[in-house]
Design a protein around this motif. Structure first.
Motif, PDB file in Angstrom:
ATOM      1  N   LEU A 344       0.825  -1.209   0.000  1.00 31.80           N
ATOM      2  CA  LEU A 344       0.000   0.000   0.000  1.00 31.80           C
ATOM      3  C   LEU A 344       0.863   1.265   0.000  1.00 31.80           C
ATOM      4  O   LEU A 344       0.534   2.259  -0.657  1.00 31.80           O
ATOM      5  CB  LEU A 344      -0.935  -0.001   1.208  1.00 31.80           C
ATOM      6  CG  LEU A 344      -2.099  -1.010   1.149  1.00 31.80           C
ATOM      7  CD1 LEU A 344      -2.816  -1.074   2.494  1.00 31.80           C
ATOM      8  CD2 LEU A 344      -3.082  -0.611   0.040  1.00 31.80           C
ATOM      9  N   VAL A 345       1.981   1.231   0.731  1.00 27.07           N
ATOM     10  CA  VAL A 345       2.906   2.365   0.726  1.00 27.07           C
ATOM     11  C   VAL A 345       3.480   2.561  -0.673  1.00 27.07           C
ATOM     12  O   VAL A 345       3.616   3.694  -1.155  1.00 27.07           O
ATOM     13  CB  VAL A 345       4.041   2.141   1.751  1.00 27.07           C
ATOM     14  CG1 VAL A 345       5.151   3.169   1.546  1.00 27.07           C
ATOM     15  CG2 VAL A 345       3.494   2.235   3.167  1.00 27.07           C
ATOM     16  N   ALA A 346       3.815   1.452  -1.348  1.00 25.96           N
ATOM     17  CA  ALA A 346       4.333   1.541  -2.712  1.00 25.96           C
ATOM     18  C   ALA A 346       3.312   2.194  -3.636  1.00 25.96           C
ATOM     19  O   ALA A 346       3.655   3.045  -4.470  1.00 25.96           O
ATOM     20  CB  ALA A 346       4.711   0.154  -3.222  1.00 25.96           C
ATOM     21  N   LEU A 347       2.041   1.817  -3.484  1.00 28.79           N
ATOM     22  CA  LEU A 347       0.992   2.432  -4.303  1.00 28.79           C
ATOM     23  C   LEU A 347       0.856   3.925  -3.998  1.00 28.79           C
ATOM     24  O   LEU A 347       0.631   4.739  -4.898  1.00 28.79           O
ATOM     25  CB  LEU A 347      -0.339   1.727  -4.057  1.00 28.79           C
ATOM     26  CG  LEU A 347      -0.487   0.325  -4.663  1.00 28.79           C
ATOM     27  CD1 LEU A 347      -1.817  -0.290  -4.256  1.00 28.79           C
ATOM     28  CD2 LEU A 347      -0.376   0.379  -6.188  1.00 28.79           C
ATOM     29  N   ILE A 356      -1.604  11.050  -8.758  1.00 26.48           N
ATOM     30  CA  ILE A 356      -2.894  10.360  -8.760  1.00 26.48           C
ATOM     31  C   ILE A 356      -3.421  10.390  -7.326  1.00 26.48           C
ATOM     32  O   ILE A 356      -3.001   9.586  -6.484  1.00 26.48           O
ATOM     33  CB  ILE A 356      -2.761   8.904  -9.263  1.00 26.48           C
ATOM     34  CG1 ILE A 356      -2.104   8.887 -10.657  1.00 26.48           C
ATOM     35  CG2 ILE A 356      -4.118   8.225  -9.306  1.00 26.48           C
ATOM     36  CD1 ILE A 356      -1.845   7.507 -11.190  1.00 26.48           C
ATOM     37  N   PRO A 357      -4.334  11.304  -6.997  1.00 21.75           N
ATOM     38  CA  PRO A 357      -4.728  11.529  -5.602  1.00 21.75           C
ATOM     39  C   PRO A 357      -5.252  10.285  -4.885  1.00 21.75           C
ATOM     40  O   PRO A 357      -4.890  10.050  -3.727  1.00 21.75           O
ATOM     41  CB  PRO A 357      -5.813  12.611  -5.717  1.00 21.75           C
ATOM     42  CG  PRO A 357      -5.502  13.329  -6.986  1.00 21.75           C
ATOM     43  CD  PRO A 357      -4.970  12.288  -7.915  1.00 21.75           C
ATOM     44  N   PHE A 358      -6.098   9.479  -5.543  1.00 26.29           N
ATOM     45  CA  PHE A 358      -6.724   8.380  -4.801  1.00 26.29           C
ATOM     46  C   PHE A 358      -5.698   7.316  -4.411  1.00 26.29           C
ATOM     47  O   PHE A 358      -5.894   6.595  -3.422  1.00 26.29           O
ATOM     48  CB  PHE A 358      -7.869   7.768  -5.619  1.00 26.29           C
ATOM     49  CG  PHE A 358      -7.446   6.854  -6.731  1.00 26.29           C
ATOM     50  CD1 PHE A 358      -7.265   5.497  -6.509  1.00 26.29           C
ATOM     51  CD2 PHE A 358      -7.249   7.350  -8.008  1.00 26.29           C
ATOM     52  CE1 PHE A 358      -6.888   4.655  -7.535  1.00 26.29           C
ATOM     53  CE2 PHE A 358      -6.875   6.520  -9.041  1.00 26.29           C
ATOM     54  CZ  PHE A 358      -6.684   5.161  -8.813  1.00 26.29           C
ATOM     55  N   LEU A 359      -4.570   7.206  -5.152  1.00 27.79           N
ATOM     56  CA  LEU A 359      -3.546   6.233  -4.768  1.00 27.79           C
ATOM     57  C   LEU A 359      -2.805   6.671  -3.503  1.00 27.79           C
ATOM     58  O   LEU A 359      -2.303   5.825  -2.751  1.00 27.79           O
ATOM     59  CB  LEU A 359      -2.547   6.040  -5.907  1.00 27.79           C
ATOM     60  CG  LEU A 359      -3.024   5.233  -7.126  1.00 27.79           C
ATOM     61  CD1 LEU A 359      -1.906   5.091  -8.144  1.00 27.79           C
ATOM     62  CD2 LEU A 359      -3.526   3.853  -6.706  1.00 27.79           C
ATOM     63  N   ARG A 360      -2.753   7.978  -3.275  1.00 20.89           N
ATOM     64  CA  ARG A 360      -2.070   8.462  -2.069  1.00 20.89           C
ATOM     65  C   ARG A 360      -2.778   7.984  -0.809  1.00 20.89           C
ATOM     66  O   ARG A 360      -2.162   7.919   0.262  1.00 20.89           O
ATOM     67  CB  ARG A 360      -2.022   9.988  -2.078  1.00 20.89           C
ATOM     68  CG  ARG A 360      -1.267  10.579  -3.260  1.00 20.89           C
ATOM     69  CD  ARG A 360      -1.352  12.090  -3.246  1.00 20.89           C
ATOM     70  NE  ARG A 360      -0.815  12.672  -4.470  1.00 20.89           N
ATOM     71  CZ  ARG A 360      -0.888  13.960  -4.769  1.00 20.89           C
ATOM     72  NH1 ARG A 360      -1.471  14.802  -3.938  1.00 20.89           N
ATOM     73  NH2 ARG A 360      -0.382  14.404  -5.902  1.00 20.89           N
TER      74      ARG A 360
END
Length: 772
Positions: A344-347, A356-360
């Motif tokens: 999840l941190v990698a994403l 890409i805001p939603f990946l943050r």
């Protein structure tokens, strides 16, 4: 010594961590107190253009600083009273801005030629020349640009843009986030452990962070371009993660063999740590070879990259053992919570890099998952991600045998493939990219396009002819020079002679506008024609010493200078690499073969760079415009890639030589050595390819070129060279791989990169007994 260092650091980790924290704090204080002094200008080597620039600065002080332009277009015409009044007021206000020395308005007598007089935009496009203080920094340029933009009038039909290198905004890089994200995936797959994955990344970040701070401080002593720190980040991340990867891999091997944490760290530093030092020193020596060029700009790039590599190397043998000591046996354990949290941190990092805001949001989910994993449940359970197979059952072993059985055809095919990939190199054009290669939405690109639209392509790179006047010079004869120059093919416009003092002139200059763009080969040919065939007869006729200078001439002289001297650099790096490998492996053919393979791999990488950045293949995908290759790029690529390839070469051939000394069977040694090192070399190469490749997303063309070149070179080296050419050629040569004349063997120094396993075990035992 390395074994003792590893044992002590892992036994007293907080002492080393504290030392690193103190070092970082001191660097931060120094950075805040002194600050960086990067520059966007280049000090040219001694040449005709540099001599001309000195005369320009002395005799025309108001025109000798860094330059820029305010380019504007008015549908109603630039001579419209409202436009002229508003722009004249802007130019007057601009001249009062701190850092601006002079503004030459197109409405002034001396600037009358700065209004378009031909083409579809006659009278609609004009520009004012800005003279900035010498040594203006990128930050000053950005500030001046912001102030001018704030002062710009808002009139219907009026379009304005700022031109000049000072206004080429360079956003801080964030592509390293993407490289780190990919590294997380690869390291987890390689180690099968989340904690083991974190150690190389933490070590690399520490080395790169201190390297960037140290580089910023060094920029006050050594001239460094403003993108030097970005190059340091790119190289430091790649080598830092790789160096730590080698050490952690060896640590896991010794831990699996039943050794204690401290003994495992000591053994890993005595083997992989020694290889890391050799590899790092090789990269640094290759980079320092760039000092042979004798150019302060190139020297600054070399020191910036070498400083970061040095500090990542130091972090690998001091900070990493301490971190491993803290992790201890837990490095072998991975829970579902840690695994999912890391992914999840990698994403989230991908989201930051690609905006890409939603990946943050992955960072928030990672925290939730890790907290949930602290309690009993599915997320608390351990997971095993790797499986240990016998060496003969691995894919790498079977692949090596496949290649060895077809050694002749694979050697010929792979060599031909690399040679074909290198073909574009023969058409390489060295030169500097300019604002015409900037993104279309940037103000500098818009100014560039407006100038070309109104004044022709050569307006973006005029040549300046300048001379000091002899006593009793005839100014009428000087003015006749303009007519002579205007008759030369390839020249679009020549200004009248401009004296530094109309009453008592001591120097005079002419502005020559080529008919072609600054990056066009025809402009380079024009410069050489003027110097060889046109200017000498003029000097003989009027008794002057006219010099051709200006940014375009300086860039061409810079490229010519490097082209002449770069062969000394290539020769020095090749010779040092050959002698180093010969001393390590006690062989003549192995280092000779390695040098030739590296040349083929680098040539193929050069070919890819030329095809993409000069020919424009795939340019629309990468968002680039075709243009020349910066003259220092081939040199940087050569130094870095040769140093990195030595890393893989030593790691692989050391294991092959060890197997050969044990069994005496060359074919078996090649297969076993390749199988034993394939996993870590593949992981290391993948990390470098993704780290370097991620920088292709940067806005700055120079960084894009280096990113693609390094990624391509590492990918070629790890696949075509290591997986095809190395096993195939070593199979063909057989026992001759290890031949060396007796007299040469006696005089060569005995360099041991990695001691034999038995020697390591004896060292571990002695060290443990001493501690007891």
């Amino acid at each position: 010594m390395l074994a003792r260092l590893g044992y002590y650091a892992s036994s007293h980790p907080w002492r080393y961590i504290a030392a690193w924290l103190i070092a970082v704090a001191l660097l931060v204080v120094g950075m805040l107190t002194i600050g960086p002094a990067f520059t966007s200008s280049i000090t040219a080597p001694a040449s005709e253009s540099s001599q001309g620039l000195e005369i320009l600065a002395t005799e025309f002080p108001s025109a000798g600083g860094d330059s820029g332009t305010i380019v504007f277009k008015a549908d109603q015409g630039v001579s419209d009273p409202a436009i002229q009044s508003a722009m004249t007021e802007l130019f007057e206000d601009t001249s009062q801005i701190d850092g601006v020395v002079n503004v030459i308005s197109p409405y002034s007598p001396i600037g009358a030629s700065q209004i378009s007089t031909s083409g579809e935009n006659v009278g609609n496009i004009a520009f004012a020349q800005l003279v900035l203080e010498p040594g203006t920094t990128t930050e000053d340029g950005a500030r001046i640009g912001e102030e001018i933009t704030a002062l710009a009038p808002e009139i219907d039909g009026l379009e304005m843009a700022l031109g000049g290198d000072m206004f080429r905004l360079r956003e801080p890089p964030n592509s390293e986030m993407l490289g780190i994200a990919f590294a997380i995936f690869i390291l987890i797959a390689s180690f099968g452990s989340v904690l083991a994955m974190g150690l190389p990344i933490a070590t690399a970040l520490a080395g790169v962070g201190t390297g960037v701070l140290a580089t910023a401080l060094l920029s006050n002593i050594i001239e460094m371009p403003d993108f030097a720190a970005t190059i340091g980040i790119m190289i430091g991340l790649g080598v830092g993660i790789d160096y730590a990867l080698f050490i952690v891999t060896r640590y896991q091997e010794h831990l699996d063999a039943g050794e204690s944490v401290a003994e495992s760290v000591a053994a890993s530093l005595d083997t992989a740590g020694r290889a890391v030092l050799f590899a790092g020193v090789t990269v640094i020596v290759s980079l320092m070879g760039m000092l042979l060029m004798g150019i302060t700009f190139v020297t600054g790039l070399a020191f910036a990259a070498a400083t970061t590599v040095l500090l990542t190397m130091v972090a690998s043998v001091t900070l990493l053992p301490a971190l491993i000591g803290l992790a201890g046996q837990r490095i072998q354990i991975t829970r579902w919570s840690g695994l999912i949290g890391s992914l999840l941190v990698a994403l989230a990092l991908v989201g930051v890099a690609l905006d890409i805001p939603f990946l943050r949001f992955g960072a928030v989910l990672a925290v939730i998952v890790v907290i949930a994993g602290r309690f009993k449940g599915p997320l608390h359970k351990t997971v095993r991600l790797t499986s240990d197979k016998p060496l003969e059952e691995t894919t790498s072993y079977r692949w090596s045998r496949f290649v060895q059985r077809r050694a002749v055809i694979i050697t010929v095919s792979a060599t031909l493939l690399l040679m074909i990939m290198a073909v574009p190199v023969f058409s390489i054009q060295l030169g500097f990219a300019d604002a015409g290669n900037d993104p279309e939405e940037s103000t500098t690109r818009q100014a560039y396009d407006l100038l070309e639209e109104g004044f022709g392509p050569g307006a973006n790179g005029p040549l300046i002819l300048i001379t000091e006047l002899p006593e009793n010079a005839n100014l009428m004869e000087m003015q006749a020079v303009s007519g002579t120059l205007s008759q030369v093919d390839g020249i679009a416009q020549v200004s009248p002679g401009i004296p530094n003092d109309p009453q008592q002139p001591t120097a005079i200059l002419w502005r020559v506008t080529p008919a072609t763009s600054p990056q066009d080969q025809a402009t380079t040919d024009l410069l050489h024609t003027l110097r060889a065939d046109v200017v000498p007869p003029i000097n003989d006729a009027v008794g002057t010493d006219i010099l051709i200078t200006g940014p375009v001439a300086a860039n061409i002289d810079f490229s010519d200078y490097l082209s002449e001297r770069i062969w000394y650099f290539y020769g020095a790096v090749l010779l040092i690499s050959f002698l180093f490998l010969m001393a390590v492996f006690r062989s003549v053919l192995v280092p000779l073969k390695a040098v030739l393979m590296n040349l083929l791999a680098i040539g193929a990488a050069y070919g890819i760079v030329v095809a993409v950045f000069q020919w424009g293949w795939g340019g629309s995908i990468l968002g680039i415009e075709p243009g020349p290759i910066e003259p220092f790029i081939p040199m940087m690529l050569f130094a870095i890639v040769f140093g990195l390839s030595m890393d893989y070469e030593v790691f692989l051939l050391t294991r092959i030589r060890e197997e050969y000394d044990r069994s005496g069977n060359n074919s078996q040694a090649v297969a076993d050595g390749l199988a034993a090192t394939a996993r870590v070399i593949t992981a290391a190469a993948l990390i470098m390819v993704f780290v370097f490749g991620s920088f292709i997303l940067e806005d700055m063309r120079t960084i894009k070129v280096l990113g693609l070149g390094l990624a391509a070179a590492v990918a070629i080296d790890a696949t075509i060279v290591r997986m095809l050419l190395v096993p195939a050629t070593m199979e063909l040569l057989g026992d001759k791989n290890w031949w060396i004349p007796g007299w040469l063997n006696r005089i060569l120094p005995n360099l041991i990169v990695e001691p034999a396993r038995a020697d390591v075990q004896e060292s571990d035992t002695a060290l443990a007994d001493q501690k007891v």
